[in-house]
Design an enzyme around this catalytic site. Structure first.
Site: not given
Lengths: 415, 79
Positions: A81, A246, A113
């Site tokens: 990103e 994550h 993400c």
């Protein structure tokens, strides 16, 4: 038919900041701050960008291949990103500086993400499809957040600043998954439109931290429910000896694990704490030292699990990936003793230890230069004399640095 | 019913933030002013929905800033 990770490595830059120093400087409440479970974060230097980090992560992997193996890389997928151009993909630079074969697909993927998982799953399915038997895919997950004093940033900085990191994870995917063999078809996805965190203007994060956290919790529950539908008999506790999430920061993972253990297993608080220590903590080791590297973070957590867990017998790892916006996935695979040995050859712990430890002043001095390095900069020359202390820690170590922008074209040098 | 929900929210808040034990907690003070950060607020919503056995997306409650507001939002989904 097997598919998964043949090799994996990270590069998280040349400098780090002790986040306790940051908490002190920003007057963050110490007890609450401990809940973040952060120790250090990588800080991007002016001579580092998503391209140089990606190349540095991949270089040791490429150097370990034979010429024939290197030439069998059919795709370079960058997942980020932190793109540096709306059209040209970072993969073209990475492909060039690694000297890869030109009969190769080059492209970039985005969904906050989740990008690294998107790239990884595309690669795995390319291998499973057998469209090109024996060929490999290089997936580079690379993200960076340059702090600056610019106006308009609307994130809750008390969470964002201590946890945002910089770095890349390079993954070689093939039919020889020594590091991590994925469970075929064992994937639960969950996604919907939500405006939680985003980058609506270049170089700045914006959004609502509360909404992002709630969305993350919803997704970690619902992606696993979908996984359960597709994998007969899957149990949140019994099926996976380890979990890798994550990790925006450790505290968020702890919260999601706690919520899921109550929901799926009706577990009591002391059982949850024990389970977290045993099954989740190995995944946090690297994340606590690097910070959130967005699209690369779930892979960082996976690598940390394999490096720091007990793999004297093969173990199944459940992986949860979440990207704002949002898209999420729960998937799994198996790692062995050989996986751990293979991972350790790249000496990640040493790399993290060798980063230059910045003072608060040195850290804040980078903000000024970050302001000059905005998206769309046409011409720029890195002044290496300004951060010579940090630069000297990587000089002579066969690392690549970002040195110049010439008519929008970025130039890199091996040092 | 709303009073019951308020009671559950209060209990959950004290469970998440033990430092509030024994304190007079205003129903209209924002969670932020009570010292709850993003993580605490998220946990509070998750825990409240679990205690009431409500299967509703947690993101529905992001706008609730006080105990009263959260109780009202939750009551809409609770029959």
């Amino acid at each position: 038919m097997k598919a998964g990770i043949e090799a994996i490595n990270i590069y998280s830059g040349s400098a780090s900041l002790d986040v306790k120093d940051l908490a002190k400087a920003r007057n963050l409440d110490n007890n609450r701050f401990e809940n973040l479970m952060m120790k250090e974060k990588s800080v991007p230097m002016p001579f580092e960008d998503p391209v140089s980090n990606g190349i540095n992560a991949a270089k040791p992997i490429i150097d370990s291949l034979t010429e024939e193996e290197k030439n069998s890389i059919d795709m370079v997928i960058t997942c980020t990103e932190s793109g540096i151009d709306f059209g040209k993909s970072i993969s073209t630079y990475i492909h060039h500086y690694l000297g890869l074969n030109r009969n190769c697909r080059l492209f970039e993927l985005k969904n906050a993400c989740y990008s690294g998982t998107a790239g990884f799953q595309m690669a795995v399915n390319f291998v499973f499809s057998q469209a090109a038997p024996g060929r490999k895919v290089l997936v580079i997950c690379t993200d960076i957040a340059r702090m600056s004093m610019a106006e308009g940033a609307s994130m809750d900085l008390s969470f964002f600043e201590p946890s945002n990191g910089s770095g890349a994870v390079a993954i070689l995917v093939s039919d020889n998954p020594i590091v991590f063999e994925v469970d075929r078809g064992a994937n639960g996805y969950y996604g919907y439109e939500v405006m939680d965190t985003c980058r609506p203007i270049p170089d700045q994060e914006a959004g609502n931290a509360d909404l992002s956290l709630l969305s993350y919790l919803d997704c970690s529950e619902n992606s696993f429910k979908e996984y359960q539908k597709r994998v007969e008999g899957a149990d949140y506790q019994e099926t996976f000896q380890y979990l890798a999430f994550h990790t925006p920061f450790g505290g968020m993972v702890k919260g999601a694990h706690r919520t899921n253990m109550r929901k799926f297993k009706k577990a009591k608080p002391d059982q949850i704490v024990m389970d977290f220590e045993k099954r989740v903590m190995p995944s946090l080791n690297y994340c606590q030292r690097v910070g959130n590297i967005m699209g690369a973070t779930s892979q960082l957590a996976l690598m940390s699990t394999i490096a720091n867990g007990d793999f004297s017998t093969p173990k199944r790892i459940g992986v949860f990936s979440y990207g704002s916006g949002c898209s999420s996935e729960f998937y799994s695979g198996v790692a062995t003793k050989e996986s751990q040995e293979k991972i350790k050859q790249f000496k990640v712990q040493e790399h993290l230890n060798e980063r230059y430890k910045l003072t608060m002043k040195e850290y804040e001095d980078t903000f000024l230069i970050n302001n000059e390095l905005r998206f769309g900069t046409k011409n720029y020359k890195v002044d290496f004399s300004k951060n010579s202390n940090v630069f000297n820690t990587i000089k002579g170590k066969n690392r690549i640095v970002f040195s110049e922008i010439k008519e929008f074209h970025r130039i890199y040098e091996w040092v | 019913m709303k009073n019951q929900i308020i009671q559950i929210i209060k209990e959950n808040l004290v469970e998440i933030m033990p430092e509030l034990e024994g304190e007079e907690i205003s129903l209209d003070e924002t969670f932020l002013d009570l010292g709850a950060n993003s993580m605490d607020r998220g946990e509070l919503i998750a825990l409240t929905l679990e205690k009431l056995d409500l299967e509703v997306s947690r993101i529905e409650f992001v706008g609730a800033k006080t105990i009263n507001e959260l109780a009202e939002a939750v009551a809409k989904f609770h029959n």
